[in-house]
Design a protein around this motif. Structure first.
Motif: not given
Length: 144
Positions: A10-13, A108-109, A113-114, A125-128
């Motif tokens: 649920d955590l987004r930023t 927004e991610i 995903e990280v 971190g890395v996001i695809r």
């Protein structure tokens, strides 16, 4: 009385994505004060190689840092056309801006995903993204 359990799912930023050469990076927008065009920089002798100089930003001296040099991607010729200016830390009088080639967008991610298994100075971190990656930078871990 009901309680809601918040999971990592649920955590987004919101992050600001930007480019340095061929690579894409992002930083949490909570750290950012503003984005400005690169103006005339005044070189400061005897500073670290990654410090490109200082500029006057609404009456405040702002140190401008070249992330390409910090991350070892410096081609020796290109200075970014945009500056990401960070909010000042409470215990600091120093104002800092990072040079970026291009500022893309705010996204927004979900924190799930990280991929945090990738380690590196300043890399959180890395996001695809499709067939590419976006490196998430934690500005408090970047040595400027």
């Amino acid at each position: 009385m009901s309680t809601t359990k918040q999971t990592t799912d649920d955590l987004r930023t919101n992050v600001l994505e930007f480019a340095l050469g061929e690579n894409r990076y992002c930083v949490d927008i909570g750290y950012i004060a503003e984005i400005v065009d690169t103006a005339d920089l005044t070189a400061v002798p005897n500073t670290a190689d990654h410090v490109e100089g200082v500029m006057d930003l609404r009456g405040e001296t702002t140190k401008i840092v070249n992330l390409r040099k910090i991350f070892g991607e410096d081609d020796g010729e290109t200075l970014g056309s945009r500056i990401i200016v960070f909010k000042r830390k409470q215990d600091s009088k120093e104002r800092i801006g990072w040079l970026a080639d291009e500022v893309n967008q705010v996204r927004e991610i979900q924190l799930q995903e990280v991929d945090t298994s990738v380690e590196g100075d300043g890399i959180a971190g890395v996001i695809r993204r499709d067939d590419d990656f976006v490196l998430w930078i934690n500005p408090t871990d970047v040595r400027v």
